[in-house]
Design an enzyme around this catalytic site. Structure first.
Site, PDB file in Angstrom:
ATOM      1  N   SER A  58       1.406   3.096  -9.584  1.00  0.00           N
ATOM      2  CA  SER A  58       1.705   2.790  -8.179  1.00  0.00           C
ATOM      3  C   SER A  58       2.664   1.612  -8.136  1.00  0.00           C
ATOM      4  O   SER A  58       2.750   0.853  -9.106  1.00  0.00           O
ATOM      5  CB  SER A  58       0.416   2.403  -7.448  1.00  0.00           C
ATOM      6  OG  SER A  58       0.716   1.830  -6.188  1.00  0.00           O
ATOM      7  N   TYR A  60      -8.150  -1.462  -7.083  1.00  0.00           N
ATOM      8  CA  TYR A  60      -7.091  -0.445  -7.156  1.00  0.00           C
ATOM      9  C   TYR A  60      -5.859  -1.023  -7.850  1.00  0.00           C
ATOM     10  O   TYR A  60      -5.288  -0.419  -8.761  1.00  0.00           O
ATOM     11  CB  TYR A  60      -6.743   0.022  -5.740  1.00  0.00           C
ATOM     12  CG  TYR A  60      -5.711   1.124  -5.688  1.00  0.00           C
ATOM     13  CD1 TYR A  60      -6.080   2.453  -5.874  1.00  0.00           C
ATOM     14  CD2 TYR A  60      -4.362   0.842  -5.456  1.00  0.00           C
ATOM     15  CE1 TYR A  60      -5.143   3.468  -5.830  1.00  0.00           C
ATOM     16  CE2 TYR A  60      -3.419   1.848  -5.415  1.00  0.00           C
ATOM     17  CZ  TYR A  60      -3.809   3.162  -5.594  1.00  0.00           C
ATOM     18  OH  TYR A  60      -2.865   4.164  -5.566  1.00  0.00           O
TER      19      TYR A  60
HETATM   20  P1  NAD Z   1      -4.914  12.468  -2.541  1.00  0.00           P
HETATM   21  O1  NAD Z   1      -6.152  11.778  -2.101  1.00  0.00           O
HETATM   22  O2  NAD Z   1      -4.181  13.349  -1.594  1.00  0.00           O
HETATM   23  O3  NAD Z   1      -5.211  13.302  -3.878  1.00  0.00           O
HETATM   24  C1  NAD Z   1      -6.009  12.805  -4.919  1.00  0.00           C
HETATM   25  C2  NAD Z   1      -6.763  13.963  -5.560  1.00  0.00           C
HETATM   26  O4  NAD Z   1      -7.539  13.444  -6.669  1.00  0.00           O
HETATM   27  C3  NAD Z   1      -7.778  14.614  -4.597  1.00  0.00           C
HETATM   28  O5  NAD Z   1      -7.621  16.025  -4.628  1.00  0.00           O
HETATM   29  C4  NAD Z   1      -9.125  14.212  -5.170  1.00  0.00           C
HETATM   30  O6  NAD Z   1     -10.162  15.163  -4.938  1.00  0.00           O
HETATM   31  C5  NAD Z   1      -8.818  14.065  -6.652  1.00  0.00           C
HETATM   32  N1  NAD Z   1      -9.788  13.232  -7.341  1.00  0.00           N
HETATM   33  C6  NAD Z   1     -10.335  12.069  -6.915  1.00  0.00           C
HETATM   34  N2  NAD Z   1     -11.212  11.614  -7.812  1.00  0.00           N
HETATM   35  C7  NAD Z   1     -11.225  12.496  -8.842  1.00  0.00           C
HETATM   36  C8  NAD Z   1     -11.928  12.561 -10.067  1.00  0.00           C
HETATM   37  N3  NAD Z   1     -12.829  11.625 -10.404  1.00  0.00           N
HETATM   38  N4  NAD Z   1     -11.676  13.599 -10.902  1.00  0.00           N
HETATM   39  C9  NAD Z   1     -10.791  14.572 -10.558  1.00  0.00           C
HETATM   40  N5  NAD Z   1     -10.104  14.555  -9.404  1.00  0.00           N
HETATM   41  C10 NAD Z   1     -10.316  13.533  -8.558  1.00  0.00           C
HETATM   42  O7  NAD Z   1      -3.974  11.295  -3.048  1.00  0.00           O
HETATM   43  P2  NAD Z   1      -2.454  11.220  -3.564  1.00  0.00           P
HETATM   44  O8  NAD Z   1      -1.747  10.327  -2.652  1.00  0.00           O
HETATM   45  O9  NAD Z   1      -1.908  12.557  -3.874  1.00  0.00           O
HETATM   46  O10 NAD Z   1      -2.714  10.404  -4.917  1.00  0.00           O
HETATM   47  C11 NAD Z   1      -2.412  10.883  -6.190  1.00  0.00           C
HETATM   48  C12 NAD Z   1      -2.189   9.697  -7.089  1.00  0.00           C
HETATM   49  O11 NAD Z   1      -1.107   8.907  -6.574  1.00  0.00           O
HETATM   50  C13 NAD Z   1      -3.373   8.741  -7.213  1.00  0.00           C
HETATM   51  O12 NAD Z   1      -3.507   8.318  -8.545  1.00  0.00           O
HETATM   52  C14 NAD Z   1      -2.975   7.593  -6.324  1.00  0.00           C
HETATM   53  O13 NAD Z   1      -3.606   6.396  -6.696  1.00  0.00           O
HETATM   54  C15 NAD Z   1      -1.486   7.554  -6.544  1.00  0.00           C
HETATM   55  N6  NAD Z   1      -0.702   6.855  -5.527  1.00  0.00           N
HETATM   56  C16 NAD Z   1      -0.773   7.220  -4.229  1.00  0.00           C
HETATM   57  C17 NAD Z   1      -0.028   6.509  -3.283  1.00  0.00           C
HETATM   58  C18 NAD Z   1      -0.101   6.845  -1.815  1.00  0.00           C
HETATM   59  O14 NAD Z   1       0.471   6.116  -1.005  1.00  0.00           O
HETATM   60  N7  NAD Z   1      -0.752   7.928  -1.428  1.00  0.00           N
HETATM   61  C19 NAD Z   1       0.810   5.474  -3.681  1.00  0.00           C
HETATM   62  C20 NAD Z   1       0.878   5.130  -5.021  1.00  0.00           C
HETATM   63  C21 NAD Z   1       0.110   5.835  -5.937  1.00  0.00           C
END
Ligand code: NAD
Length: 262
Positions: A143, A157
């Site tokens: 991130s 986080y």
């Molecule tokens: P999201 O919540 O839409 O998707 C995350 C997915 O991970 C969900 O389907 C959830 O069920 C699954 N998940 C959660 N815990 C789990 C586990 N223990 N085992 C298996 N699956 C699990 O979120 P996103 O925005 O698509 O996030 C994806 C990645 O991007 C994450 O690592 C998040 O930290 C990172 N990220 C997101 C953002 C943002 O602004 N959304 C910014 C920077 C980084």
């Protein structure tokens, strides 16, 4: 096609970045193992891939579980014969995660288990599979908070994502001469469920956008485009990178509509 004859495992494939990447990788010829804990939406991702004529299989695994992580890799090799792309993308951002004084240990521990240990376990069991396939690409979702401190504290986080980035660099070096590349995708703030649930009022959303030069949230599909580049041979000389896809956020001191500093 960009990923012809490749097998890719994507965690967090039920939603957001993971779903968008699953669809895009499959459109580009990869057979996809979609991993998640949300079985209904995970199966939906697979159904969408099949509808568009692609190959995919859903596997339920909690990435924080050693057994789950080992079995997801075994499932990939048993189903499609090999594994060359490992996208450790699953992550959580818990609402009770705040500053060091108020954050409960249980919140710290679960965040670390999923976001940091989950990536470690994916690599622990997945990299040997890439070695068996003769090489491949690992993409770990970190991130922008791995690079910059955030004004809204999410101590667990932020620390977990810093760990993902540091671990990615070391893995990249260790496996550099084994035809295995390891890169960190560093998204900026995205319009996915995770962040929109967290920034639950328009005021909070606008407050976050103050820091983004482009003045908008990123889309999951834009992360998928970056991930497919890192997954494919187009990025063949890139390893150990912190690949920021953040609308300019990490480059910014001021944003375009702020007064220029003296
Ligand atoms: P999201 O919540 O839409 O998707 C995350 C997915 O991970 C969900 O389907 C959830 O069920 C699954 N998940 C959660 N815990 C789990 C586990 N223990 N085992 C298996 N699956 C699990 O979120 P996103 O925005 O698509 O996030 C994806 C990645 O991007 C994450 O690592 C998040 O930290 C990172 N990220 C997101 C953002 C943002 O602004 N959304 C910014 C920077 C980084």
């Amino acid at each position: 096609m960009r990923l012809s004859d490749k097998v890719a495992l994507i965690t967090g494939a039920a939603s957001g970045i993971g779903r968008a990447a699953s669809l895009l990788f499959a459109q580009n010829g990869a057979a996809v193992i979609a991993v998640d804990v949300d079985d209904t939406s995970g199966e939906e991702t697979v159904a969408l891939i099949r509808q568009q004529g692609g190959q995919a299989s859903y596997f339920h695994a909690d990435v924080a579980s050693p057994t789950g992580s080992q079995e997801m890799i075994e499932h990939a090799e048993a189903t499609f014969g090999k594994l060359q792309i490992l996208f450790n993308n699953a992550g959580i951002m818990l609402g009770e995660d705040a500053d060091a004084i108020s954050t409960e240990e249980a919140i710290w521990d679960r965040t670390m288990e999923v976001n940091l240990k989950g990536v470690f376990l994916g690599c622990k069991f997945g990299i040997p599979a890439l070695q068996r396939a003769g090489g491949g690409s690992v993409i770990n979702t970190a991130s922008f908070v791995a690079i910059l401190g955030a004004a809204t504290p999410q101590i667990a986080y932020t620390a977990s994502k810093g760990g993902v980035l540091a671990m990615t660099r070391e893995l990249a070096i260790i496996h550099a001469r084994q035809n295995i590349r390891v890169n960190a995708l560093c998204p900026g703030p995205l319009r996915t469920k995770m962040l929109m649930d967290y920034l639950d009022t328009e005021e909070k959303r606008q407050r976050r956008l103050v820091h983004v030069p482009m003045g908008r949230f990123g889309e999951a599909s834009e992360m998928a485009q970056a991930a497919i580049f890192l997954a494919s041979d187009e990025s063949s000389y890139i390893t150990g990178a912190d690949f920021s896809v953040d609308g300019g956020l990490t480059a910014a001191y001021v944003t375009p509509d702020e007064p220029t500093p003296l």
